[in-house]
Design an enzyme around this catalytic site. Structure first.
Site, PDB file in Angstrom:
ATOM      1  N   HIS A 190      25.576  94.726  82.274  1.00 45.99           N
ATOM      2  CA  HIS A 190      25.786  94.118  83.590  1.00 45.99           C
ATOM      3  C   HIS A 190      26.370  95.135  84.568  1.00 45.99           C
ATOM      4  O   HIS A 190      27.319  95.824  84.232  1.00 45.99           O
ATOM      5  CB  HIS A 190      26.737  92.926  83.428  1.00 45.99           C
ATOM      6  CG  HIS A 190      26.637  91.936  84.552  1.00 45.99           C
ATOM      7  ND1 HIS A 190      27.051  92.226  85.826  1.00 45.99           N
ATOM      8  CD2 HIS A 190      26.147  90.679  84.591  1.00 45.99           C
ATOM      9  CE1 HIS A 190      26.828  91.166  86.600  1.00 45.99           C
ATOM     10  NE2 HIS A 190      26.273  90.215  85.869  1.00 45.99           N
ATOM     11  N   GLY A 239      42.028  99.164 102.080  1.00 48.23           N
ATOM     12  CA  GLY A 239      42.411 100.203 101.133  1.00 48.23           C
ATOM     13  C   GLY A 239      41.451 101.376 101.174  1.00 48.23           C
ATOM     14  O   GLY A 239      40.566 101.444 102.013  1.00 48.23           O
ATOM     15  N   PRO A 299      41.061 105.134  90.543  1.00 49.58           N
ATOM     16  CA  PRO A 299      40.409 106.037  89.582  1.00 49.58           C
ATOM     17  C   PRO A 299      39.937 105.374  88.293  1.00 49.58           C
ATOM     18  O   PRO A 299      38.958 105.820  87.689  1.00 49.58           O
ATOM     19  CB  PRO A 299      41.486 107.096  89.292  1.00 49.58           C
ATOM     20  CG  PRO A 299      42.775 106.500  89.771  1.00 49.58           C
ATOM     21  CD  PRO A 299      42.429 105.570  90.881  1.00 49.58           C
ATOM     22  N   ALA A 330      40.241 101.553  87.882  1.00 49.59           N
ATOM     23  CA  ALA A 330      39.973 100.130  88.095  1.00 49.59           C
ATOM     24  C   ALA A 330      38.951  99.881  89.196  1.00 49.59           C
ATOM     25  O   ALA A 330      38.588  98.736  89.459  1.00 49.59           O
ATOM     26  CB  ALA A 330      41.272  99.386  88.422  1.00 49.59           C
TER      27      ALA A 330
END
Lengths: 299, 299
Positions: free
Chosen positions: A79, A161, A167, A169
């Site tokens: 997925h 953000g 890096p 997540a």
């Protein structure tokens, strides 16, 4: 009640999934209704519901747990995914509107960046840019490509953000939408081309049924081709319609349906409507079910 | 809660049916859940539920109204009948057993004879003689033949009252049973022989499916053959099973299904099970429906 159906990019390590569920369930008024993990997809879907404030707290806890437990640099699965907590949709149930859920989504996005430093994209009803309404458009390129592109291409920047992604997540795709039914049909064949061709014929984006997303996949552990679907508005296209058409298209290729599977939950009305149409009950109403009739009369 | 599903031998005169419904609804705690009338059958089915005492009062009121309003000497229809109030079954819902309903049936039968002078036969779980367990055995000969036979043949005497039947209202067949689903399938044909042959193939009594009663009828007003079924235990034989088999047997005769119809109500579980099997959902559970999941979690 509001529902929340986070999708996590971990479907193999039961201990990690269990820690995420515990984080969600720590808010007393939150009801964890369902969870499912798929090793081939390497993905878990957890469904919970409750009053908006409780659902909001649980959603933040879920994002924190996913950031700490899942490292996308090592994660692989059938997925596509952009984040450890990949998708975070808020869904109205009784007594709440889609607009309530848009507001929840925006507030959750702000907090996820501020407190966890994981960037956020908004999609569907919560989208802030028209080219981000569709989840697949936001996720295109996945974690690997978007980690680079979001640094250099303004059009790929998160809504909140960044620049760049977290890096390990990635980013969370937060949204608000109607009830989505995730429904997969497995074929008695390991020919992914058959599943892909059927998916192409039924999905909205290539001229198929309205409110249907579909992919053809290979379930490696079972050596089986799968038509993996999202029905984004079952009142427009129901379970019986896609089931019947997948069966018909598969037979044209000499392939039978092995079985289907429901991921997460579905609304009562979706199953009742599908059943009534498949049984050709021409006078069907929800009140013809005795438990529903008693509920209506007691109100 | 207990349910009661009286069948009346009047399906054409809306005013009479409405007076019967009013008599039932006059007991405050009784909920009238559903009513349906069929002109071809010349029959109405009213479904109501409530605490046992309320259901008992409403059942007596229904028997009185039917006796006063329906004259079987003039009544004709496609459906066999013995009484003005033809059948009076009590059905356990949540919190009650079949034994509770047997007791209700026996008390109702006593009162119907004592107060209304309409004789009573007991059937199914309330039967007092083994040859009266089956409704069709009790009703064989219908009003016309049994009016005479019950006078001269001890084996045909009512369980309570008599000798003979009420001159215009016949007799009431009172019983206790599990939830029965009345489900008819109409064929795109006016050939009653096709419907009769299908009925013969699927019903329990001639070696078909368990817990299925079936008749082939002709709906004269629509010039359509019908397979009229009672599923007396949907956990043994479900809606999808009979629908699929009727479709298959009809096709063997070159006939298609026009549509089906539900008479009265059905339990939620019957529709959920049928839908899950028709969609081949191999991991289905009732809790996968979001409203059911919330109910379970709130308990």
């Amino acid at each position: 009640m509001v529902e929340c159906v986070p999708n996590f990019s971990e479907g193999r390590d039961a201990q990690k999934v269990s820690r995420i569920v515990s984080a969600i369930a720590a808010t007393p008024e939150t009801l964890v209704l369902h969870q499912t993990s798929d090793a081939d997809h390497n993905r878990s879907v957890i469904t919970f519901a409750g009053p908006p404030e409780a659902v909001f707290q649980s959603a933040l806890a879920a994002a924190a747990a996913a950031r700490d437990l899942i490292d996308l640099r090592a994660q692989r699965g059938a997925h596509p995914r952009l984040g450890a907590l990949d998708v975070l949709p808020f869904v109205p149930l009784d007594g709440h509107t889609l607009e309530d859920c848009v507001q929840l989504a925006h507030e959750a996005g702000e907090r996820i960046w501020r407190e966890l430093r994981v960037p956020v994209y908004f999609y569907e009803a919560a989208a802030r840019r028209p080219d981000r309404r569709k989840l697949e458009d936001v996720r295109r390129g996945e974690f690997e490509a978007l980690s680079r592109e979001s640094l250099v291409n303004e059009a790929k920047q998160p809504d909140i953000g960044g620049p760049g992604l977290h890096p390990t997540a990635g980013a969370v795709i937060v949204g608000a939408r109607k009830f989505l039914i995730a429904f997969n049909i497995n074929l008695k064949s390991n020919d992914i081309r058959v599943a892909r061709e059927i998916a192409r014929r039924i999905r909205t984006s290539s001229g198929g049924f309205p409110a249907v997303k579909a992919l053809g996949l290979l379930l490696e552990s079972r050596n089986m081709a799968q038509v993996s679907m999202n029905l984004t508005d079952f009142e427009q296209t129901g379970l019986d319609v896609v089931f019947g058409e997948v069966e018909r298209l598969a037979r044209e290729q000499g392939v039978e349906i092995a079985e289907s599977e429901l991921i997460g939950l579905m609304p009562r009305q979706a199953l009742e409507q599908a059943a009534a149409r498949m049984l050709k009950i021409d006078n069907f109403q929800s009140r013809r079910i005795v438990e529903n009739a008693v509920e209506v009369m007691r109100r």
